[in-house]
Every structure is written in structure tokens, then in C-alpha cells.
Write a protein that holds these residues in place. Structure first.
Motif, PDB file in Angstrom:
ATOM      1  N   ALA A 181       0.812  -1.214   0.000  1.00 35.62           N
ATOM      2  CA  ALA A 181       0.000   0.000   0.000  1.00 35.62           C
ATOM      3  C   ALA A 181       0.845   1.264   0.000  1.00 35.62           C
ATOM      4  O   ALA A 181       0.394   2.325  -0.430  1.00 35.62           O
ATOM      5  CB  ALA A 181      -0.930   0.000   1.202  1.00 35.62           C
ATOM      6  N   ALA A 182       2.096   1.148   0.465  1.00 34.86           N
ATOM      7  CA  ALA A 182       2.965   2.325   0.519  1.00 34.86           C
ATOM      8  C   ALA A 182       3.289   2.860  -0.863  1.00 34.86           C
ATOM      9  O   ALA A 182       3.705   4.014  -1.008  1.00 34.86           O
ATOM     10  CB  ALA A 182       4.253   1.987   1.260  1.00 34.86           C
ATOM     11  N   MET A 183       3.107   2.059  -1.896  1.00 35.00           N
ATOM     12  CA  MET A 183       3.429   2.490  -3.248  1.00 35.00           C
ATOM     13  C   MET A 183       2.303   3.280  -3.887  1.00 35.00           C
ATOM     14  O   MET A 183       2.498   3.913  -4.920  1.00 35.00           O
ATOM     15  CB  MET A 183       3.772   1.283  -4.123  1.00 35.00           C
ATOM     16  N   LEU A 184       1.105   3.216  -3.304  1.00 37.98           N
ATOM     17  CA  LEU A 184      -0.057   3.894  -3.867  1.00 37.98           C
ATOM     18  C   LEU A 184      -0.672   4.839  -2.844  1.00 37.98           C
ATOM     19  O   LEU A 184      -0.650   4.568  -1.649  1.00 37.98           O
ATOM     20  CB  LEU A 184      -1.122   2.880  -4.286  1.00 37.98           C
ATOM     21  N   PRO A 185      -1.240   5.954  -3.301  1.00 37.37           N
ATOM     22  CA  PRO A 185      -1.947   6.827  -2.360  1.00 37.37           C
ATOM     23  C   PRO A 185      -3.237   6.156  -1.886  1.00 37.37           C
ATOM     24  O   PRO A 185      -3.803   5.301  -2.576  1.00 37.37           O
ATOM     25  CB  PRO A 185      -2.241   8.068  -3.214  1.00 37.37           C
ATOM     26  N   SER A 186      -3.703   6.536  -0.725  1.00 41.19           N
ATOM     27  CA  SER A 186      -4.892   5.902  -0.149  1.00 41.19           C
ATOM     28  C   SER A 186      -6.151   6.168  -0.968  1.00 41.19           C
ATOM     29  O   SER A 186      -7.130   5.420  -0.865  1.00 41.19           O
ATOM     30  CB  SER A 186      -5.102   6.396   1.292  1.00 41.19           C
ATOM     31  N   CYS A 187      -6.141   7.214  -1.792  1.00 43.26           N
ATOM     32  CA  CYS A 187      -7.324   7.533  -2.591  1.00 43.26           C
ATOM     33  C   CYS A 187      -7.462   6.638  -3.821  1.00 43.26           C
ATOM     34  O   CYS A 187      -8.478   6.698  -4.533  1.00 43.26           O
ATOM     35  CB  CYS A 187      -7.306   9.000  -3.011  1.00 43.26           C
ATOM     36  N   ALA A 188      -6.463   5.815  -4.122  1.00 41.58           N
ATOM     37  CA  ALA A 188      -6.534   4.903  -5.262  1.00 41.58           C
ATOM     38  C   ALA A 188      -7.135   3.569  -4.827  1.00 41.58           C
ATOM     39  O   ALA A 188      -6.879   3.085  -3.723  1.00 41.58           O
ATOM     40  CB  ALA A 188      -5.150   4.677  -5.849  1.00 41.58           C
ATOM     41  N   THR A 189      -7.945   2.974  -5.688  1.00 37.19           N
ATOM     42  CA  THR A 189      -8.508   1.651  -5.410  1.00 37.19           C
ATOM     43  C   THR A 189      -8.013   0.663  -6.468  1.00 37.19           C
ATOM     44  O   THR A 189      -7.785   1.033  -7.621  1.00 37.19           O
ATOM     45  CB  THR A 189     -10.043   1.682  -5.438  1.00 37.19           C
ATOM     46  N   SER A 190      -7.846  -0.586  -6.045  1.00 32.99           N
ATOM     47  CA  SER A 190      -7.355  -1.618  -6.959  1.00 32.99           C
ATOM     48  C   SER A 190      -8.268  -2.831  -6.892  1.00 32.99           C
ATOM     49  O   SER A 190      -8.584  -3.329  -5.810  1.00 32.99           O
ATOM     50  CB  SER A 190      -5.926  -2.022  -6.572  1.00 32.99           C
ATOM     51  N   THR A 191      -8.716  -3.301  -8.067  1.00 39.62           N
ATOM     52  CA  THR A 191      -9.570  -4.484  -8.134  1.00 39.62           C
ATOM     53  C   THR A 191      -8.947  -5.488  -9.095  1.00 39.62           C
ATOM     54  O   THR A 191      -8.198  -5.120 -10.003  1.00 39.62           O
ATOM     55  CB  THR A 191     -10.980  -4.127  -8.624  1.00 39.62           C
ATOM     56  N   VAL A 192      -9.256  -6.771  -8.900  1.00 48.14           N
ATOM     57  CA  VAL A 192      -8.645  -7.818  -9.722  1.00 48.14           C
ATOM     58  C   VAL A 192      -9.706  -8.738 -10.296  1.00 48.14           C
ATOM     59  O   VAL A 192     -10.724  -9.024  -9.656  1.00 48.14           O
ATOM     60  CB  VAL A 192      -7.614  -8.633  -8.910  1.00 48.14           C
ATOM     61  N   VAL A 193      -9.471  -9.197 -11.517  1.00 47.14           N
ATOM     62  CA  VAL A 193     -10.290 -10.212 -12.171  1.00 47.14           C
ATOM     63  C   VAL A 193      -9.337 -11.254 -12.732  1.00 47.14           C
ATOM     64  O   VAL A 193      -8.350 -10.918 -13.396  1.00 47.14           O
ATOM     65  CB  VAL A 193     -11.143  -9.612 -13.313  1.00 47.14           C
ATOM     66  N   VAL A 194      -9.622 -12.529 -12.453  1.00 43.94           N
ATOM     67  CA  VAL A 194      -8.806 -13.620 -12.977  1.00 43.94           C
ATOM     68  C   VAL A 194      -9.662 -14.450 -13.920  1.00 43.94           C
ATOM     69  O   VAL A 194     -10.730 -14.944 -13.536  1.00 43.94           O
ATOM     70  CB  VAL A 194      -8.251 -14.506 -11.843  1.00 43.94           C
ATOM     71  N   VAL A 195      -9.197 -14.594 -15.155  1.00 44.64           N
ATOM     72  CA  VAL A 195      -9.881 -15.412 -16.151  1.00 44.64           C
ATOM     73  C   VAL A 195      -8.880 -16.420 -16.698  1.00 44.64           C
ATOM     74  O   VAL A 195      -7.889 -16.044 -17.340  1.00 44.64           O
ATOM     75  CB  VAL A 195     -10.453 -14.556 -17.296  1.00 44.64           C
ATOM     76  N   GLY A 196      -9.131 -17.701 -16.425  1.00 40.55           N
ATOM     77  CA  GLY A 196      -8.191 -18.723 -16.854  1.00 40.55           C
ATOM     78  C   GLY A 196      -6.844 -18.518 -16.184  1.00 40.55           C
ATOM     79  O   GLY A 196      -6.746 -18.488 -14.953  1.00 40.55           O
TER      80      GLY A 196
END
Length: 282
Positions: free
Chosen positions: A72-87
Motif C-alpha cells: 500500500a505504501a506504493m499507492l496513495p490511499s485515494c486509489a482503489t485496486s480491483t482484480v479479475v482472474v480469467v483462466g
């Protein structure tokens, strides 16, 4: 009649002569301070985007040597990250919102960076792809698709095996009131210190590479990292880029950007055609 024909021919010759001179003058125009400043801004774009991309790789592959926490230290707290895995493909979307989200160094990001790779991780040669969705860096629109090949190897920068990221650059940056600049080339970023620890705060990178930048008027600048850029999060967590230099050429003209020799600040100097180095700030 012959006199008129001669005058007409002379007039046409003059038109072609001056048109030719104008064309030659344009192609041999020098490199301006504004041009050099724009190159520095594009480097800031690359540095910040590379931090974001690396954070998503670390997050998706927590088994990587070191860096399995403190992501988390690499990104500001106002950024959000989501993931999708396909295959066997993962895709992470980092959303900085539409109103502006400031990085620790003060640069404001908007929009999304989309990062993807294989779920089969390989330290010998692992390819990461990222692209942009309505992404802005300090009000400059960033577009394009880039690939990063990550490996772990020894180099002249560090004789111990360490992470090396080779980036295939193909991007454009559109600045307000300046137009679109396109950059094509290769940039190599090596994590030479801090790669065996869990913390991001002790990371030190060196960056090398070369590329061409096409200006809105079609003129092309060739850019080479003349002295490896040093990004020192351990000593300078805010501004990070503490030393190194770029050499920019266009025909017989050249310019140099010097980021210093290690001082933690946001100051760099520019020198055009060997002239006096003039201090600038990001």
C-alpha cells in the motif's frame, strides 16, 4: 513576352528558394527550454506509472522475493485496486478517480491504469502488460499500451541477481496548450537495493534506455539516458529521482537534463547546445 516570361520564372524560382529555406530552417531549429521541460515531465509520467505497475505485480504475486507486504505504501490511499482472474490471466485495475488523486511526490493522477499478466509466475522472463483508461498525469492525457518483461539476473549495476524490468515504450502524452508528444523506445529499470526485504521504503532503482520523441509539429528528438537515473526511495521517499541525466539531440543541436548527484530535492538543470546549466523544478 520574353521579359514577362523571365520575370515570372524568376519569381517562381524565388518562391521555391524561400520555401526551401523555410523548410530547412524548420528542420534545423534548435531545442528549446520548453522542449527540455516537456521531456522531464514525460519522465515523471513514466516513473509514477512504473511504481503503480510494480505495486500491482507485487500484490498479485506475494511469493516474489521480498515485497510481500507494505504494498500500500506504493499507492496513495485515494486509489482503489480491483482484480479479475480469467483462466491463467489476471487483470488488475487501479482507479484514481475523476477528481484527482495525489501521489506522495505531489503529482496528481486521474483515471485508470490496467495491468495484466499470467498466473504462472516465472522469474526468468515474466511479461506484464498495461494500458490506460482516460488516465491523466497532472492534467496531461496519457495513452498507449506498454509491455514490461521482468527477470531476475546479475548486471553491471549489481553483480548479485536482482529484479530487472525491460519496458517496451509506445505511449503518447497530450499536454494542455502544447499538443501530443509520442515516445517510442526501451527503458530498463533495475531494483538494485532493497529487493530482499519486505518493505518498499528501502528500494533503490537505476534506469537506463533510449527512445525517440515526436513533437506535435512532427519534429523528432532522440533521447538517451546518458548517466543512469537513480530512484532512491530509501533516502528520498518523496521526490525519489535524485541523480542521473538525459541527452537530447535533434540534427546538430543537443540539450542535457541533469538530475543531480544524489541530493533529495525536486531540482534539475537544463543545458542547451552546451550552454549554462539552468536550474528548474518539477
Amino acid at each position: 513576352m520574353k521579359t514577362k516570361s523571365f520575370i515570372k520564372a524568376a519569381a517562381l524560382s524565388a518562391v521555391f528558394f524561400f520555401a526551401s529555406c523555410s523548410k530547412d530552417d524548420k528542420s534545423d531549429t534548435g531545442i528549446s527550454a520548453a522542449d527540455v521541460g516537456t521531456h522531464a515531465k514525460m519522465d515523471q509520467v513514466s516513473n509514477d506509472v512504473e511504481d503503480v505497475v510494480e505495486s500491482q505485480y507485487f500484490t498479485q504475486n506475494p511469493s516474489v522475493v521480498g515485497k510481500s507486504s507494505d504494498i500500500a505504501a506504493m499507492l496513495p490511499s485515494c486509489a482503489t485496486s480491483t482484480v479479475v482472474v480469467v483462466g491463467t490471466t489476471w487483470t488488475r485495475t487501479v482507479d484514481f478517480g475523476t477528481t484527482g488523486c495525489a501521489m506522495p511526490n505531489g503529482n496528481v493522477l486521474k483515471g485508470k491504469i490496467i495491468v495484466s499478466g499470467s498466473t504462472i509466475f516465472n522469474n526468468q522472463s515474466y511479461v506484464i502488460t498495461y494500458t490506460f483508461d482516460n488516465f491523466y498525469h497532472n492534467d496531461a492525457l496519457v495513452q498507449g499500451t506498454r509491455t514490461v518483461t521482468r527477470s531476475v539476473q546479475a548486471t553491471t549495476a549489481n553483480t548479485n541477481a536482482h529484479p530487472v524490468y525491460v519496458m517496451d515504450i509506445n505511449m503518447s502524452v497530450t499536454f494542455p496548450n502544447l499538443g501530443t508528444y509520442t515516445r517510442v523506445g526501451t527503458r530498463t529499470r533495475e531494483l538494485i537495493e532493497g529487493y530482499t526485504t519486505l518493505s518498499i521504503s528501502d528500494n533503490v532503482y537505476v534506469v537506463t534506455g533510449s527512445w525517440t520523441t515526436t513533437k506535435p509539429d512532427g519534429n523528432i528528438h532522440t533521447v538517451t539516458i546518458s548517466t543512469p537515473l537513480r530512484i532512491d526511495i530509501a533516502s528520498c521517499p518523496i521526490y525519489k529521482l535524485v541523480s542521473g541525466g538525459l541527452h537530447i539531440t535533434k540534427n546538430a543541436h543537443f540539450a542535457d537534463i541533469n538530475y543531480g548527484t544524489g541530493t533529495c530535492d525536486n531540482v534539475y538543470t537544463i543545458s542547451i547546445d552546451g550552454g549554462t546549466a539552468i536550474p528548474q523544478t518539477f
